[in-house]
Design a protein around this motif. Structure first.
Motif, short mmCIF file in Angstrom:
data_model
loop_
_atom_site.label_atom_id
_atom_site.label_comp_id
_atom_site.label_asym_id
_atom_site.label_seq_id
_atom_site.Cartn_x
_atom_site.Cartn_y
_atom_site.Cartn_z
N TRP A 138 0.86 -1.19 0.00
CA TRP A 138 0.00 0.00 0.00
C TRP A 138 0.89 1.23 0.00
O TRP A 138 1.85 1.31 0.76
CB TRP A 138 -0.87 0.05 1.26
N PRO B 160 -1.65 7.34 -10.53
CA PRO B 160 -1.26 6.02 -10.01
C PRO B 160 0.10 5.62 -10.59
O PRO B 160 0.34 5.79 -11.78
CB PRO B 160 -2.37 5.10 -10.52
N VAL C 111 -1.70 -0.33 -10.21
CA VAL C 111 -2.51 -0.10 -9.02
C VAL C 111 -3.84 -0.84 -9.13
O VAL C 111 -4.70 -0.47 -9.92
CB VAL C 111 -2.74 1.40 -8.79
N ARG D 21 -7.47 1.87 -5.85
CA ARG D 21 -7.18 3.20 -5.32
C ARG D 21 -8.34 3.62 -4.45
O ARG D 21 -9.49 3.58 -4.86
CB ARG D 21 -6.96 4.21 -6.45
N ASP E 48 -2.98 3.52 -2.49
CA ASP E 48 -2.91 2.69 -3.70
C ASP E 48 -2.38 1.31 -3.34
O ASP E 48 -1.37 1.18 -2.65
CB ASP E 48 -1.96 3.32 -4.73
N THR F 55 -0.87 -2.27 -4.71
CA THR F 55 -0.26 -3.00 -5.84
C THR F 55 0.18 -4.39 -5.36
O THR F 55 0.52 -4.58 -4.19
CB THR F 55 0.98 -2.30 -6.40
#
Length: 314
Positions: A85, A129, A133, A136, A145, A147
């Motif tokens: 995050w 972003p 991502v 969001r 965000d 990932t």
DNA sequence: GGTAAATGATTAC
DNA sequence: TAATCCTTTACCT
């Protein structure tokens, strides 16, 4: 991934940074578009962490309405090996800036990213972003965000309960029951090093806490659960509870007691832990070269002198 | 500009 | 036990 302590920090951070706000939920990368649509515009009302699972509870409706827990929809996120995050926001927005992989070096479980802008509230605009991502979350003063997560899904309260029902006790949670851990690990014919990584036995422990807590307990990772006296299992739980609570407070995994701390300016990473990632380097307690082996595809580290090998059983 | 490694877990053989 | 999924970064050439 970050171990359990980071997930609990995230739960606190989300409550603090976004609690009560209606969030714009999107999936810039697209792979979570359906789930994002389900939550978009809903208020974040609850956060929870159990082991390595993060739960964010959303509800539709106006502020002031008190939705029943049964009406919540939970975003369940498991960071897996390299989920992360990343936060950004205006000058009023603070907290952990990035939790989870990627790490610049091993041991950098939280990375202060130049993401918190000095912009005054109202003059801040979210950054584009970066990377893939999946989700969001955009609030009044900042964004988060996600990932690389291994799991990211919207679940019902019943599904959340089912996930938690499969998890072993979490030393960080108030309801974490050490005796339950003792019951699940004691008497087992599996190695204690495996049991600690089994989220049904104890939840939240990862590869660093495993190697380090076993060293602190002077237990060889291959010692079988049934060969560890119950009192030592209780002590192991207690030590993990202390270490991990400290991890929640500080955002760092610190396992080395002051008396063993070693200031090595030339290589600060070298003395960060007793044995983790220290293969061939001296154990901080006795100086013996640290050993490494593979356990179910993960590396385990131990000191062959401090942690005596279990006797071979036939 | 390629490759391995990373604090995980599940599924398949 | 092995393959697979999730993504980025460190460290090579």
């Amino acid at each position: 991934m970050p171990e359990g302590h980071s997930i609990h920090r995230l739960a606190h951070a989300f409550a603090e940074l976004f609690g009560g706000q209606a969030l714009a939920v999107s999936s810039p990368q697209g792979r979570f578009a359906d789930g994002a649509a389900l939550l978009d515009g809903h208020r974040l009302l609850r956060t929870d962490a159990h082991g390595k699972h993060l739960f964010l509870g959303f509800a539709a409706g106006r502020v002031g309405e008190g939705p029943a827990d049964a009406d919540l929809r939970w975003l369940r996120v498991h960071l897996g090996l390299y989920g992360s995050w990343t936060f950004a926001g205006d000058s009023t927005f603070s907290g952990p800036h990035a939790i989870g992989a990627p790490r610049r070096r091993v041991g950098e479980e939280e990375q202060a990213v130049a993401g918190i802008d000095a912009a005054a509230p109202g003059e801040w605009t979210p950054p584009a972003p970066r990377g893939a991502v999946r989700v969001r979350l955009l609030g009044t003063h900042g964004v988060a965000d996600l990932t690389g997560a291994a799991a990211c899904e919207v679940v019902t309260p019943a599904e959340k309960a089912a996930v938690q029902g499969r998890l072993g006790p979490d030393p960080i949670r108030a309801d974490g029951d050490g005796e339950e851990f003792v019951r699940r690990a004691g008497g087992r014919r599996r190695a204690i090093g495996e049991l600690l990584m089994d989220q049904e036995v104890i939840s939240g422990v990862g590869n660093i806490y495993r190697s380090e807590s076993l060293h602190r307990a002077r237990l060889h990772p291959r010692r079988l659960g049934r060969d560890v006296p119950l009192a030592r299992l209780r002590a192991l739980w207690g030590d993990l509870a202390t270490l991990m609570a400290d991890g929640v407070a500080t955002g760092r995994i610190v396992t080395v007691d002051a008396e063993h701390a070693l200031d090595d300016a030339a290589d600060p990473e070298a003395a960060r832990w007793y044995v983790y990632h220290r293969t061939g380097r001296p154990c901080l307690v006795c100086g013996t070269r640290v050993s490494e082996t593979d356990m179910q595809g993960r590396r385990v580290f131990w000191c062959s002198r401090c942690q005596r090998a279990p006797r071979r059983r036939t």
